[in-house]
Design a protein around this motif. Structure first.
Motif, mmCIF file in Angstrom:
data_model
loop_
_atom_site.group_PDB
_atom_site.id
_atom_site.type_symbol
_atom_site.label_atom_id
_atom_site.label_comp_id
_atom_site.label_asym_id
_atom_site.label_seq_id
_atom_site.Cartn_x
_atom_site.Cartn_y
_atom_site.Cartn_z
ATOM 1 N N MET A 120 0.945 -1.244 -0.012
ATOM 2 C CA MET A 120 -0.232 -0.176 0.055
ATOM 3 C C MET A 120 0.881 1.257 0.086
ATOM 4 O O MET A 120 1.830 1.460 0.870
ATOM 5 N N PHE A 121 0.643 2.042 -0.846
ATOM 6 C CA PHE A 121 1.410 3.334 -1.165
ATOM 7 C C PHE A 121 0.686 4.430 -0.455
ATOM 8 O O PHE A 121 -0.454 4.767 -1.228
ATOM 9 N N TYR A 122 0.779 5.112 0.563
ATOM 10 C CA TYR A 122 -0.079 6.213 1.105
ATOM 11 C C TYR A 122 0.668 7.584 0.755
ATOM 12 O O TYR A 122 1.840 7.643 1.179
ATOM 13 N N LEU A 123 0.265 8.446 -0.182
ATOM 14 C CA LEU A 123 0.880 9.774 -0.403
ATOM 15 C C LEU A 123 0.056 10.871 0.274
ATOM 16 O O LEU A 123 -0.545 11.549 0.094
ATOM 17 N N SER A 124 1.155 11.216 1.527
ATOM 18 C CA SER A 124 0.582 12.359 2.377
ATOM 19 C C SER A 124 1.761 13.235 2.168
ATOM 20 O O SER A 124 2.485 13.846 3.243
ATOM 21 N N VAL A 125 1.812 13.825 0.897
ATOM 22 C CA VAL A 125 2.830 15.034 0.761
ATOM 23 C C VAL A 125 2.157 15.903 -0.282
ATOM 24 O O VAL A 125 0.974 15.805 -0.736
ATOM 25 N N ALA A 126 2.962 17.022 -0.614
ATOM 26 C CA ALA A 126 2.330 18.182 -1.498
ATOM 27 C C ALA A 126 1.849 17.473 -2.714
ATOM 28 O O ALA A 126 2.486 16.445 -3.324
ATOM 29 N N PRO A 127 0.715 18.042 -3.305
ATOM 30 C CA PRO A 127 0.067 17.475 -4.580
ATOM 31 C C PRO A 127 0.874 17.568 -5.594
ATOM 32 O O PRO A 127 0.775 16.621 -6.631
ATOM 33 N N GLU A 128 1.855 18.520 -5.711
ATOM 34 C CA GLU A 128 2.815 18.712 -6.704
ATOM 35 C C GLU A 128 3.888 17.274 -7.174
ATOM 36 O O GLU A 128 4.172 17.164 -8.225
ATOM 37 N N PHE A 129 3.483 16.462 -5.984
ATOM 38 C CA PHE A 129 4.477 15.388 -6.196
ATOM 39 C C PHE A 129 3.757 14.014 -6.694
ATOM 40 O O PHE A 129 4.230 12.950 -6.717
ATOM 41 N N PHE A 130 2.452 14.120 -6.392
ATOM 42 C CA PHE A 130 1.610 13.146 -6.538
ATOM 43 C C PHE A 130 2.091 12.097 -7.989
ATOM 44 O O PHE A 130 2.178 11.083 -7.892
ATOM 45 N N ASP A 131 2.028 12.768 -8.989
ATOM 46 C CA ASP A 131 2.289 11.857 -10.349
ATOM 47 C C ASP A 131 3.599 11.452 -10.310
ATOM 48 O O ASP A 131 3.771 10.539 -10.914
ATOM 49 N N MET A 132 4.482 12.392 -10.021
ATOM 50 C CA MET A 132 5.924 11.946 -10.260
ATOM 51 C C MET A 132 6.153 10.631 -9.194
ATOM 52 O O MET A 132 6.923 9.673 -9.637
#
Ligand code: NAD
Length: 484
Positions: free
Chosen positions: A115-127
């Motif tokens: 499971m990968f949980y992205l709790s970072v700034a949205p500009e990093f989501f696609d990267m």
């Protein structure tokens, strides 16, 4: 539940500290985590496992819902947590992460479920999503899932672009888009309320309902978030996601069999039936406001445009009220009113269903009016349902509204993040936003964004500590209603 590795990007951030670790810990206490489970926190800075675990401990002692009598539970839980330094912009770091995960999977006999949980700034989501794919992190023999925080884009185009990028690495049914309002117990209860109660089910339509009012008010101002909020405003921060999700959950008509697919497809149908607004019509259906100075709970507060990080000339919306029509057989002719704002006089989220009142004139006696029946669904901070009925006061014989009330609150109610993470761990995406819901929401909101951008409707100042500018009351008044 199958064994799993939970990879948390943004492990040293604010959301992780306040919500994600406490949620995972409470799931642990309730035996709701897989037997073999490892949390790998990913962050930019150097941190030893020990230091990372100390941070988590502090977060649990401050924010955990359960009062922890036995500290040993915390000690056991933090042993499940490891730290891995990774710069999200550096492809090589993901390969190192893969090595670490594979080694741990071997040592702890964890299947390749990730499971990968992205709790970072949205500009990093696609990267991050592309790097997960390119590094081989997502090439597993087990399941791979992506949990992603808001905001999902900042307009229709950017959300479509982001979704395209994510779709290269994950299938739609592997993506869990978090809208934490969908994790609130009372929101999850809406389906049961409508479905397990024949009396409500029979009344849930335009024959009996006069209007629906959805309010989410906050007393706080912009706090330290001006950098983000001044570009987002209430329309992006609240309306496009949380408010429209509440609207979908209230307006959906469930078929008898309740499955994830049914719920999501009914929600999508609601969005498809929303009457589109043209940019020129926005002024007739939307009220835009910004808080001025005022008083909150007895203390003076400054206006929005004096807040640190906000330009004096800012025309950002801190309040939005809107009238929405759903053009389908159930809701034709029933206005839905949405209202959300900062620095209002009270903090609450609630849904009020006002029923039609054919008796209003029949019962006129000494200036008495039968008040309309109201069904009030309190989402937060208190959870509960109440019903306003009319009853005769035995002392004076007057007809008076009485309230039949059910409320539940307290520490036994799981937090939104707990419910959502638990669902994602077991692969249940019912209370996550499907891409189609997100896209249709942006599509509906887009003309409003443009009207705000082009400044073609007034920005009403409202005093802090009020319930928003007066035109928000007018919005209902012209239809013969008022905010409850
Ligand atoms: P934050 O700024 O506190 O934390 C960001 C995290 O990202 C930190 O752990 C930081 O180390 C990491 N990071 C930044 N640059 C990095 C890089 N180059 N490489 C690796 N890691 C990097 O942010 P937050 O408040 O925790 O919010 C996280 C996400 O959650 C955002 O998408 C935000 O919109 C969303 N969100 C936050 C809240 C909230 O209440 N804080 C509420 C809803 C949604």
């Amino acid at each position: 539940m199958d064994s799993m590795t939970f990879v948390l990007f943004g492990a040293t951030g604010d959301l992780a500290k306040r919500k994600i670790y406490p949620a995972l810990f409470n799931l642990y206490l309730d035996n709701k985590l897989p037997d073999s489970f490892l949390i790998i926190g990913v962050g930019r800075g150097e941190l030893s496992d020990d230091d990372f675990q100390i941070r988590i401990k502090e977060s649990l002692l401050t924010f955990s819902r359960h009062v922890v009598d036995e500290k040993h539970h915390i000690e056991e839980f933090i042993k499940l947590c490891r730290y891995n330094r990774l710069d999200v912009t550096n492809g090589e770091d993901y390969k190192n992460l893969l090595d670490v995960i594979q080694q741990n999977e071997k040592d702890r006999e964890i299947k390749e479920n990730r499971m990968f949980y992205l709790s970072v700034a949205p500009e990093f989501f696609d990267m991050i999503a592309s790097n997960i794919k390119e590094s081989g992190l997502s090439s597993t023999n087990g399941c791979k899932r992506l949990m992603i925080e808001k905001p999902f884009g900042h307009d229709l185009k950017s959300s479509q672009h982001l979704n395209e990028k994510l779709s290269n690495a994950f299938e739609e049914d592997e993506i869990y888009r978090i809208d934490h309002y969908l994790g609130k117990p009372m929101v999850q209860n809406l389906e049961a309320l409508g479905f397990a109660n024949p009396i409500l089910q029979a009344l849930w339509n335009n024959q009996h309902i006069a209007n629906v009012q959805i309010t989410a008010s906050e007393t706080v101002g912009v706090e330290a978030r001006a950098g983000y909020y001044d570009k987002a405003g209430a329309i992006r921060d609240m309306v496009q996601n949380h408010m429209l999700q509440l609207l979908m959950m209230t307006a959906m008509h469930l078929p008898t069999q309740i499955s994830t697919t049914d719920i999501r497809s009914e929600k999508i149908k609601v969005m498809e039936s929303l009457r589109p607004l043209k940019k020129e019509e926005v002024v007739d259906h939307v009220v835009r406001g910004q808080y001025g100075p005022g008083e909150i709970q007895g203390s003076g507060v400054i206006g929005y445009n004096k807040e640190p990080g906000v330009a004096t000339s800012s025309k950002n919306d801190t309040f939005v009220a809107t009238r929405v029509w759903i053009d389908n057989d159930f809701w034709q002719g029933v206005p839905f009113y949405i209202r959300t704002g900062k620095r209002m006089n009270e903090k609450f989220t609630k849904i009020v269903i006002e029923f039609k009142n054919p008796l209003k004139d029949l019962y006129r006696n000494d200036n008495q009016n039968a008040a309309p029946n109201l069904l009030v669904i309190n989402v937060s901070p208190y959870e509960g349902v109440s019903m306003q009925l009319n009853s005769k006061n035995p002392q004076n014989g007057n007809l008076e509204p009485i309230v039949v009330d059910f409320s539940s609150s307290g520490k036994d109610v799981p937090e939104a993040y707990e419910l959502l993470i638990f669902d994602a761990l077991r692969g249940d995406s019912t209370f996550f936003a499907h891409w189609k819901e997100v896209e249709l929401s942006w599509q509906w909101v887009q003309p409003i964004l443009e009207a705000f951008e082009e400044d073609i409707l007034p920005l009403h100042l409202y005093p802090s500590g009020s319930m928003g500018p007066d035109p928000s009351n007018q919005l209902l008044k012209v239809d013969g209603f008022k905010w409850w």
